[in-house]
Design a protein around this motif. Structure first.
Motif, PDB file in Angstrom:
ATOM      1  N   LYS A  97      39.173  35.310 -20.713  1.00 18.72           N
ATOM      2  CA  LYS A  97      39.497  36.636 -20.194  1.00 18.72           C
ATOM      3  C   LYS A  97      40.522  37.434 -20.712  1.00 18.72           C
ATOM      4  O   LYS A  97      40.435  38.360 -20.801  1.00 18.72           O
ATOM      5  CB  LYS A  97      38.632  36.715 -19.551  1.00 18.72           C
ATOM      6  N   ARG A  98      41.904  37.085 -19.699  1.00 22.12           N
ATOM      7  CA  ARG A  98      42.777  37.549 -19.986  1.00 22.12           C
ATOM      8  C   ARG A  98      44.029  36.694 -21.389  1.00 22.12           C
ATOM      9  O   ARG A  98      44.329  36.018 -20.977  1.00 22.12           O
ATOM     10  CB  ARG A  98      43.619  36.676 -18.474  1.00 22.12           C
ATOM     11  N   TRP A  99      44.461  38.098 -21.457  1.00 25.04           N
ATOM     12  CA  TRP A  99      44.979  37.825 -23.220  1.00 25.04           C
ATOM     13  C   TRP A  99      46.545  38.254 -22.928  1.00 25.04           C
ATOM     14  O   TRP A  99      46.411  40.291 -22.232  1.00 25.04           O
ATOM     15  CB  TRP A  99      44.088  38.119 -24.527  1.00 25.04           C
TER      16      TRP A  99
ATOM     17  N   GLU B 106      40.647  41.098 -21.380  1.00 27.96           N
ATOM     18  CA  GLU B 106      41.648  42.068 -20.539  1.00 27.96           C
ATOM     19  C   GLU B 106      42.681  41.810 -20.843  1.00 27.96           C
ATOM     20  O   GLU B 106      43.265  41.003 -21.155  1.00 27.96           O
ATOM     21  CB  GLU B 106      41.808  41.911 -18.800  1.00 27.96           C
TER      22      GLU B 106
ATOM     23  N   VAL C 100      46.430  42.095 -19.985  1.00 27.52           N
ATOM     24  CA  VAL C 100      47.054  41.991 -19.397  1.00 27.52           C
ATOM     25  C   VAL C 100      48.871  41.975 -19.191  1.00 27.52           C
ATOM     26  O   VAL C 100      49.544  42.425 -17.899  1.00 27.52           O
ATOM     27  CB  VAL C 100      47.288  40.876 -17.868  1.00 27.52           C
TER      28      VAL C 100
ATOM     29  N   PRO D 251      48.719  35.254 -18.083  1.00 22.58           N
ATOM     30  CA  PRO D 251      47.875  34.971 -18.969  1.00 22.58           C
ATOM     31  C   PRO D 251      46.653  34.242 -19.275  1.00 22.58           C
ATOM     32  O   PRO D 251      47.655  33.134 -18.533  1.00 22.58           O
ATOM     33  CB  PRO D 251      47.988  35.513 -20.245  1.00 22.58           C
ATOM     34  N   ASP D 252      45.397  34.124 -19.245  1.00 23.14           N
ATOM     35  CA  ASP D 252      44.714  33.082 -19.760  1.00 23.14           C
ATOM     36  C   ASP D 252      45.142  32.015 -21.172  1.00 23.14           C
ATOM     37  O   ASP D 252      45.269  30.990 -21.396  1.00 23.14           O
ATOM     38  CB  ASP D 252      42.576  33.373 -19.741  1.00 23.14           C
TER      39      ASP D 252
END
Length: 401
Positions: free
Chosen positions: A165-167, A196, A198, A222-223
């Motif tokens: 989700k978090r890039w 998202e 981030v 971030p993911d």
């Protein structure tokens, strides 16, 4: 030759000399090429070899409609202003029949605008910004390589499979990097609406402060990471990221990193498992690539890089266009290139009439540290024709303010 010696030449002899010079000029097609050779040698030294191989093959086969090819190259100093000056020199002083080349997106755009203003044909081999053929495309400019939108479109399905989700985003702050990130964000958001972004780090090209960049990305937690750095910037980023554990249990999707010119530089620092576009030259089994590989190795006693393929395919494209047009006249060359089909080491490609973008594709796979050498594995070739915007989308982008 001195004035005294000239005076000794009879009118008949002088006429013979002039006729011989005119005959030589008429017996060749001059391809004028400009590029950032000093600034980007890892890509452009093999690229020049690819061009030379193509010229040799074409001339050995009798040339273009009986006329040989002559290649004239110049360095543009990786500077848009110098690129325009060099392009003017090639056209005005060298009287080239075809203008080609450029590597960096900003120099490519500058020469494309020059071609538009001067109404001369321009074949861009490498610049990747979408503005070259879409938002800022013009009647006089054609491009070989798949641009940032196409390469992002090839990578996004793999990014979606990660279910992250978090890039975070890292890219060089000039036209190519900005264009690649814009395409990736748009396409990923469309495919995965809850994504998202981030963190963004956009260092100047060639001047990445790797420690600060890596720390800023790590702080954002971030993911996953989307990387657009290349060449020396990429090496610095990978080295610092490895040292600080940025890539541990964190997937990276990366444009260009699978190209041997950049994997070779990473050596034993090559990260495992990055999802990349690139060129796994060692294992491509198609007949077209095998023939190219053998010819390249026979001539240069070295293996090809992606630059080799681009240079080779660009000259083959120019030759095919000249043959179809039967002339280097700008209007005839433009007409010839619209829908032109060209055989390349990656198979047959077509230059689309609606946007002048070729359908050349790219390999998508993963990086592997193979006993201290970077290689590309688990790859698939993606046909560029399947990753291009529609004619209606191109028309809309070109008409946008």
């Amino acid at each position: 030759m001195t004035t005294r010696r000239l005076a000794l030449i009879t009118p008949v002899a002088l006429a013979t000399l002039l006729a011989a010079g005119a005959s030589w000029a008429q017996s060749t097609y001059k391809i004028g090429e400009l590029n950032s050779y000093k600034a980007q040698p890892a890509f452009l030294d093999p690229y020049k070899k690819g061009m030379e191989l193509a010229v040799d093959e074409i001339n050995a086969a009798g040339g273009i409609n009986g006329r040989k090819l002559e290649l004239i190259t110049r360095d543009d100093n990786a500077n848009p202003g110098d690129a325009v000056r060099v392009a003017e020199e090639l056209i005005s002083r060298e009287k080239v029949d075809v203008l080609s080349g450029t590597f960096l997106s900003n120099t490519g755009m500058a020469v494309a605008d020059f071609a538009k203003q001067k109404k001369v044909f321009f074949l861009a081999g490498e610049p990747l910004t979408d503005k070259l053929t879409w938002q800022g495309g013009n009647e006089y400019t054609f491009r070989l390589r798949p641009g940032t939108y196409m390469q992002a479109a090839m990578l996004v399905p793999e990014a979606v499979k990660l279910k992250k989700k978090r890039w975070a985003l890292i890219y060089p702050n000039y036209e190519y990097g900005q264009s690649a990130v814009a395409a990736f964000k748009t396409l990923l958001k469309a495919a995965q609406p809850d994504v998202e972004f981030v963190a963004e780090q956009a260092p100047p090209l060639g001047k990445v402060d790797a420690g600060s960049v890596v720390q800023a990305l790590a702080d954002a937690k971030p993911d996953a990471i989307f990387n657009v750095l290349f060449a020396a910037d990429l090496s610095r980023f990978v080295r610092e990221g490895n040292t600080r554990g940025l890539f541990k249990d964190r997937p990276v999707v990366s444009v260009l990193t699978g190209e041997p010119e950049y994997l070779d530089a990473l050596k034993d620092e090559t990260p495992n498992g990055w999802i990349v576009t690139g060129y796994p030259w060692q294992n491509i089994q198609t007949a077209e690539h095998k023939a190219f590989l053998q010819a390249y190795q026979n001539k240069f006693k070295d293996y090809p890089r992606l630059g080799s393929v681009v240079g080779y395919a660009m000259i083959k494209s120019a030759a095919a266009g000249l043959k179809k047009a039967g002339s280097s006249d700008t209007t005839k060359m433009i007409a010839a290139f619209k829908g032109l089909q060209v055989d390349t080491p990656f198979g047959k490609i077509t230059y689309r009439p609606e946007d002048h973008q070729s359908t050349m594709g790219a390999f998508v796979g993963k990086t592997k540290n193979d006993n201290g050498k970077g290689v590309m594995v688990d790859y698939t070739y993606f046909d560029g024709a399947k990753f291009q915007p529609t004619a209606e989308e191109v028309k809309k982008s070109r008409s946008a303010p």
